[in-house]
Write a protein that holds these residues in place. Structure first.
Motif, PDB file in Angstrom:
ATOM      1  N   MET A   1      13.196  -3.784   1.914  1.00  0.00           N
ATOM      2  CA  MET A   1      11.891  -3.737   1.804  1.00  0.00           C
ATOM      3  C   MET A   1      11.209  -3.611   2.938  1.00  0.00           C
ATOM      4  O   MET A   1       9.924  -3.698   3.146  1.00  0.00           O
ATOM      5  CB  MET A   1      11.554  -5.256   1.131  1.00  0.00           C
ATOM      6  N   HIS A   2      11.784  -3.337   4.331  1.00  0.00           N
ATOM      7  CA  HIS A   2      11.372  -3.117   5.611  1.00  0.00           C
ATOM      8  C   HIS A   2      10.405  -4.592   5.992  1.00  0.00           C
ATOM      9  O   HIS A   2       9.488  -4.294   6.453  1.00  0.00           O
ATOM     10  CB  HIS A   2      10.518  -1.861   5.711  1.00  0.00           C
ATOM     11  N   ALA A   3      10.954  -5.474   5.639  1.00  0.00           N
ATOM     12  CA  ALA A   3      10.068  -6.746   5.676  1.00  0.00           C
ATOM     13  C   ALA A   3       9.762  -7.108   7.160  1.00  0.00           C
ATOM     14  O   ALA A   3       8.575  -7.291   7.575  1.00  0.00           O
ATOM     15  CB  ALA A   3      10.822  -7.800   5.025  1.00  0.00           C
ATOM     16  N   ARG A   4      10.700  -6.751   8.023  1.00  0.00           N
ATOM     17  CA  ARG A   4      10.699  -6.959   9.427  1.00  0.00           C
ATOM     18  C   ARG A   4       9.404  -6.251  10.224  1.00  0.00           C
ATOM     19  O   ARG A   4       8.617  -6.787  10.619  1.00  0.00           O
ATOM     20  CB  ARG A   4      11.927  -6.902  10.277  1.00  0.00           C
ATOM     21  N   VAL A   5       9.472  -5.015   9.710  1.00  0.00           N
ATOM     22  CA  VAL A   5       8.623  -3.970  10.661  1.00  0.00           C
ATOM     23  C   VAL A   5       7.208  -4.279  10.068  1.00  0.00           C
ATOM     24  O   VAL A   5       6.195  -4.096  10.528  1.00  0.00           O
ATOM     25  CB  VAL A   5       8.933  -2.596  10.391  1.00  0.00           C
ATOM     26  N   LEU A   6       7.063  -4.545   8.635  1.00  0.00           N
ATOM     27  CA  LEU A   6       5.670  -5.013   8.074  1.00  0.00           C
ATOM     28  C   LEU A   6       5.266  -6.044   8.730  1.00  0.00           C
ATOM     29  O   LEU A   6       3.901  -6.235   8.926  1.00  0.00           O
ATOM     30  CB  LEU A   6       5.934  -5.175   6.674  1.00  0.00           C
ATOM     31  N   GLN A  70      -1.020  -5.129   1.439  1.00  0.00           N
ATOM     32  CA  GLN A  70      -0.902  -5.161   0.079  1.00  0.00           C
ATOM     33  C   GLN A  70       0.723  -5.341  -0.128  1.00  0.00           C
ATOM     34  O   GLN A  70       1.005  -6.181  -1.124  1.00  0.00           O
ATOM     35  CB  GLN A  70      -1.161  -3.737  -0.499  1.00  0.00           C
ATOM     36  N   THR A  71       1.492  -4.565   0.539  1.00  0.00           N
ATOM     37  CA  THR A  71       3.057  -4.891   0.257  1.00  0.00           C
ATOM     38  C   THR A  71       3.373  -6.396   0.456  1.00  0.00           C
ATOM     39  O   THR A  71       4.282  -6.990  -0.048  1.00  0.00           O
ATOM     40  CB  THR A  71       3.799  -3.941   1.205  1.00  0.00           C
ATOM     41  N   LEU A  72       2.853  -7.021   1.609  1.00  0.00           N
ATOM     42  CA  LEU A  72       3.469  -8.272   1.883  1.00  0.00           C
ATOM     43  C   LEU A  72       2.566  -9.284   0.844  1.00  0.00           C
ATOM     44  O   LEU A  72       3.449 -10.298   0.500  1.00  0.00           O
ATOM     45  CB  LEU A  72       2.728  -8.802   3.150  1.00  0.00           C
ATOM     46  N   ARG A  73       1.522  -8.984   0.312  1.00  0.00           N
ATOM     47  CA  ARG A  73       0.934  -9.884  -0.709  1.00  0.00           C
ATOM     48  C   ARG A  73       1.932  -9.809  -1.996  1.00  0.00           C
ATOM     49  O   ARG A  73       2.229 -10.723  -2.553  1.00  0.00           O
ATOM     50  CB  ARG A  73      -0.280  -9.620  -1.058  1.00  0.00           C
ATOM     51  N   GLU A  74       2.115  -8.648  -2.370  1.00  0.00           N
ATOM     52  CA  GLU A  74       3.209  -8.424  -3.573  1.00  0.00           C
ATOM     53  C   GLU A  74       4.435  -9.176  -3.422  1.00  0.00           C
ATOM     54  O   GLU A  74       5.112  -9.613  -4.023  1.00  0.00           O
ATOM     55  CB  GLU A  74       3.237  -7.070  -3.756  1.00  0.00           C
ATOM     56  N   HIS A  75       4.778  -9.070  -2.127  1.00  0.00           N
ATOM     57  CA  HIS A  75       6.288  -9.565  -1.654  1.00  0.00           C
ATOM     58  C   HIS A  75       6.485 -11.091  -1.723  1.00  0.00           C
ATOM     59  O   HIS A  75       7.219 -11.646  -2.385  1.00  0.00           O
ATOM     60  CB  HIS A  75       6.805  -9.226  -0.316  1.00  0.00           C
ATOM     61  N   GLY A  80       7.483 -15.990  -5.105  1.00  0.00           N
ATOM     62  CA  GLY A  80       6.906 -17.107  -5.805  1.00  0.00           C
ATOM     63  C   GLY A  80       7.548 -17.108  -7.182  1.00  0.00           C
ATOM     64  O   GLY A  80       8.187 -17.942  -7.721  1.00  0.00           O
ATOM     65  N   ARG A  81       7.432 -15.931  -7.888  1.00  0.00           N
ATOM     66  CA  ARG A  81       8.194 -15.702  -9.123  1.00  0.00           C
ATOM     67  C   ARG A  81       9.658 -16.159  -9.283  1.00  0.00           C
ATOM     68  O   ARG A  81      10.202 -16.492 -10.364  1.00  0.00           O
ATOM     69  CB  ARG A  81       7.706 -14.107  -9.787  1.00  0.00           C
ATOM     70  N   VAL A  82      10.361 -15.561  -8.122  1.00  0.00           N
ATOM     71  CA  VAL A  82      11.826 -15.946  -7.967  1.00  0.00           C
ATOM     72  C   VAL A  82      12.166 -17.417  -8.016  1.00  0.00           C
ATOM     73  O   VAL A  82      12.773 -17.983  -8.694  1.00  0.00           O
ATOM     74  CB  VAL A  82      12.380 -15.282  -6.656  1.00  0.00           C
ATOM     75  N   GLU A  83      11.150 -18.065  -7.376  1.00  0.00           N
ATOM     76  CA  GLU A  83      11.244 -19.559  -7.094  1.00  0.00           C
ATOM     77  C   GLU A  83      10.938 -20.215  -8.394  1.00  0.00           C
ATOM     78  O   GLU A  83      11.606 -21.120  -8.846  1.00  0.00           O
ATOM     79  CB  GLU A  83      10.161 -20.209  -6.089  1.00  0.00           C
TER      80      GLU A  83
END
Length: 302
Positions: A1-6, A70-75, A80-83
């Motif tokens: 998901m490239h979370a770090r660079v985002l 937008q990607t960070l918000r969706e992530h 939250g849904r996973v929790e």
């Protein structure tokens, strides 16, 4: 998901420099710089203009930043849904209601709800009836609960029931033992009336006018809690609905006798939410708890 660079890119934009972003992220500035350079190489164009020690987004950078956020918000929503699926219910719910309902209905309900859902924060706003619907429409709160709420195209009703009005007095009052009363039966006693600002007052005034009766207040108040306390001290007879006084009756502080006047309308209690948009899980859970509580109280009190 490239979370770090985002996350790195988002923080660089917020801070205006790689060094400050690195401090916030608790990483080395070289690590942040490498991620930005790699992303620019992948895109084939710079994301920032270097102006002295500060960075300013290029047009491409502006476009990429919008996608990143937008990607960070969706992530975050996904996490939250996973929790929630893991059973860790979290979030916040805001409810606007009247002071009377806040005092009579909310303490036990909120306590039980928080015991079941300790991760959910509950915010309660005490508002006049006319402000409750407006607060929901404006998005200031998630839910609104009140008597005779005005209809609005942007609102949907989640639950509702009607409540009769009765005479409320101290248990030792001469009227306390009656099975039922009429408005006229109460006029020989000092009256503690809800002020015209409360929706119940319009219902009472309408019924009194139909019966050709005049009620003179010994005390008048916008606070149903104060009205109850005055009635409990023997200061007079009040006119309220049974939901207002359920806790005081359980404690033996007040007696309630239903009024049987033909022209006395019942109070419509409704729970409303915005019509557009999906409700968060926390809001849905609290709305369900409120609906169940109203149904239970209606079955108990009639």
């Amino acid at each position: 998901m490239h979370a770090r660079v985002l996350r790195y890119l988002d923080e660089v934009v917020r801070c205006g420099s790689i060094r400050k972003a690195a401090e916030v992220l608790h990483v080395a500035p070289t690590a942040v710089n490498r991620q930005i350079l790699d992303l620019e190489a992948e895109l084939g164009a710079p994301l920032f203009e270097r102006i002295g020690k500060r960075l300013r987004l290029t047009p491409l950078g502006e476009m990429v930043l919008a996608h990143v956020r937008q990607t960070l918000r969706e992530h975050a929503a996904l996490l939250g849904r996973v929790e929630e699926l893991k059973g860790a219910r979290r979030g916040e719910v805001a409810l606007a209601t009247t002071s009377g309902l806040a005092a009579s209905l909310m303490p036990a309900l909120v306590g039980a709800f928080r015991a079941r859902n300790p991760g959910i924060v509950v915010r309660l706003l005490d508002l006049p009836v006319e402000a409750i619907a407006a607060a929901v429409v404006a998005g200031e709160v998630d839910l609104g609960l009140g008597y005779d709420l005005p209809a609005h195209a942007s609102l949907r009703v989640l639950a509702g029931n009607d409540w009769g009005i009765g005479a409320v007095m101290a248990p030792g009052h001469p009227l306390a033992g009656a099975q039922a009363l009429r408005l006229a039966d109460c006029l020989g006693h000092p009256l503690i009336l809800p002020a015209p600002a409360l929706s119940i007052r319009a219902i009472l005034d309408e019924a009194l006018a139909h019966e050709g009766l005049v009620a003179v207040a010994a005390v008048e108040s916008t606070s149903t809690a104060l009205i109850q306390r005055l009635a409990a001290t023997g200061a007079g007879v009040a006119w309220l609905n049974p939901l207002d006084v359920v806790e005081a009756r359980r404690r033996g502080e007040l007696a309630y006798v239903p009024l049987r006047d033909a022209h006395l309308r019942r109070q419509a209690l409704t729970l409303v939410a915005r019509r557009q948009g999906g409700a968060a899980v926390a809001v849905k859970l609290f709305a369900q708890a409120l609906e169940a509580e109203l149904a239970a109280r209606s079955a108990e009190l009639g």
